[in-house]
Structure formats: C-alpha cells, structure tokens
Scaffold this active site. Structure first.
Site, PDB file in Angstrom:
ATOM      1  N   THR A  18       0.899  -1.257  -0.146  1.00  0.00           N
ATOM      2  CA  THR A  18       0.026   0.055  -0.068  1.00  0.00           C
ATOM      3  C   THR A  18       0.735   1.227  -0.229  1.00  0.00           C
ATOM      4  O   THR A  18       0.535   2.227  -0.606  1.00  0.00           O
ATOM      5  CB  THR A  18      -0.858  -0.104   1.177  1.00  0.00           C
ATOM      6  N   SER A 113       6.165   3.732   8.769  1.00  0.00           N
ATOM      7  CA  SER A 113       4.935   4.433   9.338  1.00  0.00           C
ATOM      8  C   SER A 113       4.401   3.978  10.697  1.00  0.00           C
ATOM      9  O   SER A 113       5.403   4.279  11.722  1.00  0.00           O
ATOM     10  CB  SER A 113       3.881   4.215   8.389  1.00  0.00           C
ATOM     11  N   ASP A 279       5.647   8.149  11.432  1.00  0.00           N
ATOM     12  CA  ASP A 279       6.209   9.230  10.373  1.00  0.00           C
ATOM     13  C   ASP A 279       5.724  10.362  10.255  1.00  0.00           C
ATOM     14  O   ASP A 279       5.837  11.321   9.304  1.00  0.00           O
ATOM     15  CB  ASP A 279       6.515   8.395   9.009  1.00  0.00           C
ATOM     16  N   THR A 344      -7.808   2.233  -1.315  1.00  0.00           N
ATOM     17  CA  THR A 344      -6.977   2.345  -0.148  1.00  0.00           C
ATOM     18  C   THR A 344      -5.513   2.663  -0.548  1.00  0.00           C
ATOM     19  O   THR A 344      -4.935   1.950  -1.498  1.00  0.00           O
ATOM     20  CB  THR A 344      -6.920   1.468   0.692  1.00  0.00           C
ATOM     21  N   GLU A 363      -8.483   9.619   4.670  1.00  0.00           N
ATOM     22  CA  GLU A 363      -8.968   7.935   4.949  1.00  0.00           C
ATOM     23  C   GLU A 363      -9.533   7.548   6.141  1.00  0.00           C
ATOM     24  O   GLU A 363      -9.148   8.381   7.121  1.00  0.00           O
ATOM     25  CB  GLU A 363      -7.682   7.314   4.610  1.00  0.00           C
ATOM     26  N   SER A 365      -8.258   5.683   7.903  1.00  0.00           N
ATOM     27  CA  SER A 365      -7.078   5.053   8.572  1.00  0.00           C
ATOM     28  C   SER A 365      -6.242   6.055   9.167  1.00  0.00           C
ATOM     29  O   SER A 365      -5.212   6.123   9.264  1.00  0.00           O
ATOM     30  CB  SER A 365      -6.134   4.158   7.549  1.00  0.00           C
ATOM     31  N   ARG A 496      -8.846  -6.506   7.001  1.00  0.00           N
ATOM     32  CA  ARG A 496      -9.622  -5.503   7.632  1.00  0.00           C
ATOM     33  C   ARG A 496     -11.044  -5.438   7.102  1.00  0.00           C
ATOM     34  O   ARG A 496     -11.349  -5.627   6.058  1.00  0.00           O
ATOM     35  CB  ARG A 496      -9.075  -4.032   7.134  1.00  0.00           C
TER      36      ARG A 496
HETATM   37  C1  G16 Z   1      -0.780   3.552   4.507  1.00  0.00           C
HETATM   38  C2  G16 Z   1      -1.223   4.174   3.409  1.00  0.00           C
HETATM   39  C3  G16 Z   1      -2.603   4.472   3.555  1.00  0.00           C
HETATM   40  C4  G16 Z   1      -3.472   3.373   4.110  1.00  0.00           C
HETATM   41  C5  G16 Z   1      -2.729   2.696   5.324  1.00  0.00           C
HETATM   42  C6  G16 Z   1      -3.508   1.432   5.716  1.00  0.00           C
HETATM   43  O1  G16 Z   1      -0.378   4.448   5.651  1.00  0.00           O
HETATM   44  O2  G16 Z   1      -0.584   5.313   3.017  1.00  0.00           O
HETATM   45  O3  G16 Z   1      -3.193   5.067   2.220  1.00  0.00           O
HETATM   46  O4  G16 Z   1      -4.809   3.772   4.319  1.00  0.00           O
HETATM   47  O5  G16 Z   1      -1.552   2.690   4.904  1.00  0.00           O
HETATM   48  O6  G16 Z   1      -3.286   0.578   4.629  1.00  0.00           O
HETATM   49  P1  G16 Z   1      -3.543  -0.913   4.930  1.00  0.00           P
HETATM   50  O7  G16 Z   1      -5.029  -1.227   5.266  1.00  0.00           O
HETATM   51  O8  G16 Z   1      -3.186  -1.567   3.471  1.00  0.00           O
HETATM   52  O9  G16 Z   1      -2.823  -1.546   5.779  1.00  0.00           O
HETATM   53  P2  G16 Z   1       0.733   4.736   6.194  1.00  0.00           P
HETATM   54  O10 G16 Z   1       0.311   5.524   7.311  1.00  0.00           O
HETATM   55  O11 G16 Z   1       0.880   3.273   7.036  1.00  0.00           O
HETATM   56  O12 G16 Z   1       1.645   5.069   5.441  1.00  0.00           O
END
Ligand code: G16
Length: 543
Positions: A18, A113, A279, A344, A363, A365, A496
């Site tokens: 992602t 992150s 981050d 996402t 988002e 999240s 999720r």
């Molecule tokens: C990253 C992405 C976001 C996403 C999140 C969760 O965030 O930049 O766009 O919503 O992961 O993704 P997943 O559901 O695939 O775990 P971050 O803050 O981890 O960089």
C-alpha cells in the site's frame, strides 16, 4: 571518486505494498538488501543525473545506517544534490514539502509508518516523485519488477557523513546538504493557518495534549505547538524520537494509544488531544471523553475548508478512499464539490491533486491531507482542528455533533484481524469473491444486500486501472461492509473489515458505535466464514 559496480542477485520479496516496501529489520539487514532496492528505484527512473534527491526518515532503528548506504548509491548514480534531514530525521509530510520546495527530482523516505520499530520491529522505504506524492502504482510496479532481475548496483567508498551537522559538503560532483528538519515545514504551516488566531486560543487558557508517541513528530510538535503557538510547556508528550519508539506501537488509534484515550477520560483531561504516528502522516483527534472518527473528521474539515483563506481560491473537489465512510460526501454535496472514491493508498490521490480536481482528501485509517502537499499530514490536520476550535469557540464534541445534526450520523468502525495465516486469509477473500453473484437480495437479520461487488478503480486522469481493491456489500438501508487485506504488514496477513451504518434521527446520535454495528459484524462473519477459515472470532484492533 571511484564508482564501483557491485554484483548482486535479486531478492524475490521486494514487492511494494500500500505504501512502499515494509519488512522486518532482520530482512532489510541482509547484505545488499537496501542497496538492491534503492538501485531498483533509480533504475526505474529517467533523467535524475545532476538533480536533487531528498532523504530522511522517521528515526527508527536502522534509519542512520540505511541513510549512509543510500548516500553512497545516490552519489554513484550521479545525483547533483542530496538534501538530508539533520540526524536523518524527516517526517513524511516534511519530506514531501521539501521535495517541492527544493525542486527535487524526488525523495526517499525511510519509514514503516505506524508499524512497530526497534531491532526486531519493522523497517520501510518509499519513494516520492517530484510533486512530493507517493510513487504512483505504475512506478511502484516498475520498481517491484526491477528488483526481480537486478544484477548490480553502483556505489562508492565514502567515510560516514556526519548527519548531525547542518551544512554542505561536496563528494565528487554531488553536494550533500544537511538541513534543519523542522524549520521549512513550520514556516509552511504558517502560510496555511492563521497562527495569531490559534495563539489567541491558548492565551485564553485553552489546553491541549499532543502525543508524539516517541516518534518523528516530537521536534515538529514542540516547536509548532509550544514555541510558536504558546501551548503550555509539556503539552507535547513522548516528544523525543526513539529508535524503538520506547516500545510503543506508534499507531494513533483507540487500541494502540489507549493511554491517551484513558487520559482524556480522566479528571486531568485537556480541552483537546491529538496524536501522530511513526512518520507523522497520521493523526487522531480527541476531546474530553470523546473520540472523533477519522471519517467524520474528514467531513468536518471539508465543512470548514472554505473558511481558510489559503484554500479560498482553490477549493475544488474532495476524495476519500473507498472504505472511508460517505460522511464527507454529504458535506461535499451540500457545498457543490465533486467527490472521488479511490482505492486504499495515498498514492491514488496524487493524480487528482496534480490535476487540481481535489483540494482535500482523506482516509478512515487516520489520514487527511490537502493540496498543500501530496502526502497525508498529521500536524496539518491538528492545526486545522485548532483553527476550527478557535474560530467557533466550540468543544471538539460539539463540532462533531454539529456534523451529525446537519447530515445524520454514519456510525463507522474498522475491525482488523492481524497476524493471520496468509494462505488462509487469501482463501477467505477468494471464496468471498466467488460468492459475490449469489449475495444480492439475500437477507440477514433484516438486512437485505442490495449490491455485492469487488471495487475496481479507473484513475480519471491517467486511465490506470486498479482491480480487486476490496469487497463491498451494500445493504438496502445504506449500511455497508467492506473487506480487504492490508498492504502494509511485514509478515502474515491482516484482514480489515470496515462497517458503516447510517442513523438519521438525532435520538440515535449518542449510541455506542460497536452496539450499532453489531448486526453487520455478525453478517460479515457469516458471509466470509471467518471463524472456520481463520480460527479467529474477534479482531485484534478496533478503531
Ligand atoms: C498507509 C497508506 C494509507 C493506507 C494505510 C492502511 O498508511 O498510506 O493510504 O490507508 O496504509 O493501509 P492497509 O489497510 O493496506 O494497511 P501509512 O500511514 O501506514 O503510510
């Protein structure tokens, strides 16, 4: 300066998820691992010779060592200038801003992150393009493909660069510039928000707690909230970035930042609290005994955006990732803004921002951002909230309730099942996918499925198509269940499950979220055969 070609063999697991590459520290410490990946990034780009590259990270374990390796490879690949945050520190939004400010070719951000840090935690590398946006999917695919057949990388012999000293030095034809990590970003925030207005809030005795969770935002938050805005000293807590985040899982949500949530339920609660992740791109907003769901927060920001002069002339549309609730759609419709629904991943907002189709995006999240820079931005979101509170004089809870009274309340929650067996999680998704044609019109406990589909997205600007982005069950009463596998974990799989249920009657606005969505939780478990396939009955994280 002697540029060396080092022979190497590919690692087959360097697939971008992602948000870039995320792996256990033990994996990235393998010989050639970082070098292979970084050279694969450069091999997937054209025309960077002589140009600028921004480098920084969230300070987690292995940050400094990885930066020293990247410096050597970048010099050997003939970048003209490397701009590096002091001590290797740059938050994701600060790096994104610097890329644009320094007219860089791109930037490498070292971060996993919100994933845990430390020697047995996670590490991550992502690449941002010249707009400061995450590498779009086509570039991410090209990098992943290159890692599969890379057979050499370029490097040089170079003593360790002292990243603690601000200043410039030249190596071969490359200038290496170490800069203050905070000042450019802090100046930019002052262009966007009225700091005098926020200062007046603190002068009136307003209290806040900002929890940096021992991660990258500490120095940014201390300087911006305490030094510039006058929040009381000590308002920023856990403010020193630590390589293992002090053992904290740096993910600002109800599960992983329970201490802040509990504090805000106590007698010592401040008027406002916020937290940010590893981050600095995520944020969580709390009032006394009150949590603002990120989907609602996005809708609230959309409602107030035209009151911020920085956006007055540029307010166009808004975008949200598909699993994010449609609360922002209701606000946007009322204001006459178009809404875009993307998969996402922040990378999907980049083309819309670049084409000025949107000025705000976010988002579920815990991420929100705007046209000010093309990554999500935790401190920006907190400054936006402080601006709303200063302008309206309302409490956090009252601001959120006003949204519900104007549009109705979409009860929203995400249940994450972490550390599942990958094969079983994939099987669950495949079975669910193949059952989709049979689901419409089926009724479960009085909830009738209207539509069942796998979300597919065609980027309106680039025409790129992203398939299989999450399974959606939409019910006749507008309730919705979305199921997808996370793309940010470093091992196993995380399922999720996102729930939305609309309530239009004000007498239903103060119910317990989990109680309201409970019938949907039961349905999601039934349709996916979750317990039988995963052996799990309950999620590990509820947000
Ligand atoms: C990253 C992405 C976001 C996403 C999140 C969760 O965030 O930049 O766009 O919503 O992961 O993704 P997943 O559901 O695939 O775990 P971050 O803050 O981890 O960089």
């Amino acid at each position: 300066m002697d540029i060396k070609a080092v022979k190497t063999t590919p690692f087959q697991d360097q697939i971008l998820g992602t948000s870039g590459l995320r792996k256990k520290v033990s994996v990235v410490r393998q010989t050639h691992y970082i070098e292979n990946f970084v050279q694969s990034i450069f091999d997937s780009l054209d025309g960077f010779e002589g140009k600028t590259l921004v480098i920084g990270g969230d300070g987690r374990f292995y940050n400094s060592q990885a930066i020293q390796m990247i410096i050597k490879i970048a010099v050997a690949n003939q970048f003209g200038r490397l701009v590096i945050g002091q001590n290797g520190i740059l938050s994701t939004p600060a790096a994104s801003h610097l890329i644009v400010k320094k007219q860089a070719f791109g930037g490498i951000i070292l971060s996993a992150s919100h994933n845990p840090g430390g020697s047995d935690g996670d590490f991550g590398i992502k690449y941002d393009i010249e707009t400061g946006a995450p590498a779009p999917q086509t570039l991410a695919d090209a990098i992943s493909a290159r890692t599969k057949n890379i057979d050499r990388y370029w490097t040089i012999d170079l003593p360790e660069i002292d990243l603690s000293r601000i200043g410039e030095q030249t190596v071969g034809s490359t200038v290496i510039e170490v800069i203050d990590s905070v000042s450019d970003y802090a100046l930019y925030m002052q262009e966007i928000f009225d700091f005098n207005l926020i200062r007046s809030l603190f002068r009136q005795g307003f209290t806040m707690t900002f929890d940096s969770m021992n991660a990258v935002t500490g120095p940014y938050a201390k300087y911006i909230f305490e030094t510039l805005l006058g929040a009381a000293e000590g308002s920023v807590i856990r403010a020193t970035p630590l390589p293992d985040f002090g053992g904290v899982h740096p993910e600002p949500n109800l599960t992983y930042n329970k201490s802040l949530v509990d504090f805000m339920k106590s007698d010592q609660a401040t008027d406002f609290a916020a937290a940010s992740d590893g981050d600095g791109d995520r944020y969580m907003i709390l009032g006394p005994s009150f949590f603002v769901n990120p989907s609602d927060s996005l809708a609230i920001l959309a409602g107030y955006m035209d009151q911020i002069p920085f956006y007055a002339s540029s307010m166009s549309g808004v975008a949200r990732s598909m699993p994010t609730s449609a609360a922002v759609d209701m606000v946007a419709r009322q204001k006459g803004f178009p809404v875009f629904e993307t998969p996402t991943g922040w990378k999907f907002f980049g083309s819309l921002l670049g084409a000025r189709k949107i000025a705000l995006c976010g988002e579920e999240s815990f991420g929100a951002g705007s046209s000010h820079l093309y990554e999500k931005d935790g401190i920006w979101a907190v400054l936006f909230w402080l601006t709303i509170l200063a302008k309206t004089g309302l409490s956090v809870q009252r601001v959120n309730e006003e949204l519900w009274h104007a549009y109705g309340r979409i009860y929203t929650s995400t249940h994450s099942y972490e550390d599942l067996d990958s094969a079983k999680a994939k099987l669950l998704m495949e079975q669910l996918r193949s059952s989709l044609p049979t689901l419409p019109q089926k009724e479960y406990n009085g909830f009738k499925i209207k539509e069942a589909f796998d979300f597919s997205y065609t980027d309106p600007i680039t025409g790129d198509v992203a398939d299989k982005q999450g399974i959606c069950l939409v019910f006749e009463d507008h309730s919705r269940i979305v199921m997808r596998l996370s793309g940010t974990g470093s091992s196993g799989a995380t399922l999720r499950v996102y729930y939305n249920r609309f309530m239009g009657d004000p007498k239903d606005f103060s119910r317990d979220v989990q109680e309201v969505i409970e019938p949907l939780v039961t349905i999601s478990k039934d349709v996916s055969d979750l317990k039988a396939l995963t052996g799990r009955e309950y999620p590990t994280v509820i947000t």
